[in-house]
Write a protein that holds these residues in place. Structure first.
Motif, PDB file in Angstrom:
ATOM      1  N   LEU A 267      39.266  40.083  40.240  1.00 54.81           N
ATOM      2  CA  LEU A 267      38.997  38.884  39.449  1.00 54.81           C
ATOM      3  C   LEU A 267      40.290  38.155  39.098  1.00 54.81           C
ATOM      4  O   LEU A 267      40.347  36.913  39.130  1.00 54.81           O
ATOM      5  N   LEU A 268      41.321  38.916  38.766  1.00 64.16           N
ATOM      6  CA  LEU A 268      42.607  38.313  38.407  1.00 64.16           C
ATOM      7  C   LEU A 268      43.214  37.564  39.583  1.00 64.16           C
ATOM      8  O   LEU A 268      43.641  36.407  39.452  1.00 64.16           O
ATOM      9  N   LEU A 269      43.267  38.221  40.750  1.00 61.08           N
ATOM     10  CA  LEU A 269      43.837  37.583  41.934  1.00 61.08           C
ATOM     11  C   LEU A 269      43.025  36.359  42.347  1.00 61.08           C
ATOM     12  O   LEU A 269      43.584  35.340  42.758  1.00 61.08           O
ATOM     13  N   THR A 270      41.704  36.468  42.214  1.00 53.64           N
ATOM     14  CA  THR A 270      40.844  35.342  42.574  1.00 53.64           C
ATOM     15  C   THR A 270      41.091  34.143  41.664  1.00 53.64           C
ATOM     16  O   THR A 270      41.274  33.016  42.134  1.00 53.64           O
ATOM     17  N   PHE A 271      41.111  34.382  40.369  1.00 50.73           N
ATOM     18  CA  PHE A 271      41.282  33.282  39.420  1.00 50.73           C
ATOM     19  C   PHE A 271      42.655  32.638  39.570  1.00 50.73           C
ATOM     20  O   PHE A 271      42.775  31.406  39.605  1.00 50.73           O
ATOM     21  N   VAL A 272      43.687  33.451  39.648  1.00 53.99           N
ATOM     22  CA  VAL A 272      45.049  32.915  39.757  1.00 53.99           C
ATOM     23  C   VAL A 272      45.215  32.114  41.048  1.00 53.99           C
ATOM     24  O   VAL A 272      45.831  31.037  41.048  1.00 53.99           O
ATOM     25  N   SER A 273      44.678  32.625  42.140  1.00 52.05           N
ATOM     26  CA  SER A 273      44.769  31.913  43.424  1.00 52.05           C
ATOM     27  C   SER A 273      44.067  30.555  43.346  1.00 52.05           C
ATOM     28  O   SER A 273      44.609  29.538  43.791  1.00 52.05           O
TER      29      SER A 273
ATOM     30  N   SER B 218      29.645  34.387  42.511  1.00 55.07           N
ATOM     31  CA  SER B 218      29.274  33.772  41.241  1.00 55.07           C
ATOM     32  C   SER B 218      30.520  33.497  40.401  1.00 55.07           C
ATOM     33  O   SER B 218      30.634  32.444  39.748  1.00 55.07           O
ATOM     34  N   PHE B 219      31.461  34.434  40.419  1.00 57.41           N
ATOM     35  CA  PHE B 219      32.705  34.258  39.670  1.00 57.41           C
ATOM     36  C   PHE B 219      33.526  33.112  40.252  1.00 57.41           C
ATOM     37  O   PHE B 219      34.094  32.305  39.512  1.00 57.41           O
ATOM     38  N   VAL B 220      33.587  33.030  41.578  1.00 55.27           N
ATOM     39  CA  VAL B 220      34.317  31.938  42.234  1.00 55.27           C
ATOM     40  C   VAL B 220      33.709  30.595  41.850  1.00 55.27           C
ATOM     41  O   VAL B 220      34.425  29.624  41.559  1.00 55.27           O
ATOM     42  N   ALA B 221      32.379  30.521  41.841  1.00 51.94           N
ATOM     43  CA  ALA B 221      31.704  29.270  41.492  1.00 51.94           C
ATOM     44  C   ALA B 221      31.991  28.870  40.055  1.00 51.94           C
ATOM     45  O   ALA B 221      32.307  27.704  39.769  1.00 51.94           O
ATOM     46  N   ALA B 222      31.906  29.824  39.131  1.00 54.04           N
ATOM     47  CA  ALA B 222      32.159  29.535  37.720  1.00 54.04           C
ATOM     48  C   ALA B 222      33.610  29.122  37.501  1.00 54.04           C
ATOM     49  O   ALA B 222      33.903  28.196  36.741  1.00 54.04           O
TER      50      ALA B 222
ATOM     51  N   GLY C  11      50.973  31.663  33.940  1.00 54.49           N
ATOM     52  CA  GLY C  11      50.303  31.478  32.657  1.00 54.49           C
ATOM     53  C   GLY C  11      48.893  32.030  32.655  1.00 54.49           C
ATOM     54  O   GLY C  11      48.482  32.735  31.724  1.00 54.49           O
ATOM     55  N   ASP C  12      48.141  31.733  33.706  1.00 51.80           N
ATOM     56  CA  ASP C  12      46.776  32.262  33.802  1.00 51.80           C
ATOM     57  C   ASP C  12      46.774  33.773  33.984  1.00 51.80           C
ATOM     58  O   ASP C  12      45.905  34.470  33.438  1.00 51.80           O
ATOM     59  N   ALA C  13      47.720  34.288  34.754  1.00 51.19           N
ATOM     60  CA  ALA C  13      47.780  35.728  34.984  1.00 51.19           C
ATOM     61  C   ALA C  13      48.048  36.479  33.681  1.00 51.19           C
ATOM     62  O   ALA C  13      47.420  37.519  33.407  1.00 51.19           O
ATOM     63  N   ILE C  14      48.951  35.956  32.859  1.00 50.74           N
ATOM     64  CA  ILE C  14      49.266  36.609  31.582  1.00 50.74           C
ATOM     65  C   ILE C  14      48.062  36.562  30.644  1.00 50.74           C
ATOM     66  O   ILE C  14      47.669  37.580  30.059  1.00 50.74           O
ATOM     67  N   ALA C  15      47.465  35.371  30.500  1.00 53.01           N
ATOM     68  CA  ALA C  15      46.331  35.221  29.580  1.00 53.01           C
ATOM     69  C   ALA C  15      45.150  36.083  29.999  1.00 53.01           C
ATOM     70  O   ALA C  15      44.519  36.751  29.168  1.00 53.01           O
ATOM     71  N   MET C  16      44.852  36.090  31.300  1.00 53.26           N
ATOM     72  CA  MET C  16      43.710  36.862  31.773  1.00 53.26           C
ATOM     73  C   MET C  16      43.980  38.360  31.705  1.00 53.26           C
ATOM     74  O   MET C  16      43.083  39.143  31.367  1.00 53.26           O
TER      75      MET C  16
END
Length: 211
Positions: free
Chosen positions: A155-161, A8-12, A49-54
């Motif tokens: 979640l962090l690794l998934t989003f950044v990737s 669900s997180f990957v889809a969002a 940038g995303d890693a820092i913000a998240m």
């Protein structure tokens, strides 16, 4: 974290990233302006940038921004002003691009890898779309039954990737369409579009209200 919650997180995240915003247009503009250079610095800048913000959001900065009026005002003022500055700068540069038709990279020196990395990471970190996602939605994907830090790491690794993959895809697409987008007229349009999106993002950031 359950597999269903992660999917669900990957889809969002995928939907969020695919919507063109300041980061995407910066990647496209960078690919066109620096077509003879590798794109790793810009892609890495997006990831950082995303890693820092998240990370800041998951570590409690999001809660601080929700509860502290002063902290929230400082954050949105700095972020909004910087995005507006970049937007106006992009529009100004596009307006001062003149004929004859030729690749703009030949008219101006390409930016260094360090400059491209810094610009990409800053724009990404201050992207209001991502900030709202990190603060409002990411906590919903953290199960109270699981370990907090291990879930945050996933979640962090998934989003950044996914963010870096998205940046690479858009920059690759710009490279494929290079011949159509390398004329001064096309680059002006990209410049105006980038400037408009950055200016709008900055304005929306300044208009943000605490929830």
């Amino acid at each position: 974290m359950s597999l269903h919650l992660w999917i669900s997180f990957v889809a969002a995240t995928t939907v969020l990233l695919l919507i063109p915003g300041p980061t995407v247009l910066q990647c496209i503009g960078d690919a066109l302006a620096n077509r003879d250079r590798q794109s790793w610095s810009t892609i890495l800048g997006v990831g950082v940038g995303d890693a820092i913000a998240m990370s800041l959001s998951l570590l409690g900065a999001g809660a601080l921004l929700r509860t502290s009026a002063a902290a929230f005002t400082i954050m949105k003022t700095i972020g909004g002003a910087y995005l507006i500055y970049l937007g106006l700068r992009a529009i100004w540069d596009a307006r001062n691009t003149h004929e004859p038709e030729a690749p703009s990279a030949a008219a101006a020196p390409a930016a260094s890898a360090f400059v491209r990395f810094g610009k990409a990471s800053t724009i990404t970190m201050l992207n209001p779309k991502s900030i709202l996602f990190f603060v409002a939605f990411v906590p919903q994907f953290i199960s109270p039954q699981g370990r907090f830090f291990s879930q945050c790491a996933i979640l962090l690794l998934t989003f950044v990737s996914l963010a870096m993959l998205n940046a690479w895809l858009y920059m690759s697409l710009a490279g494929v369409l290079n011949k159509r987008l390398q004329t001064r007229t096309a680059q002006k349009k990209v410049g105006y579009a980038t400037g408009g999106v950055l200016f709008t993002a900055g304005t929306l950031t300044l208009a943000l209200k605490r929830t």
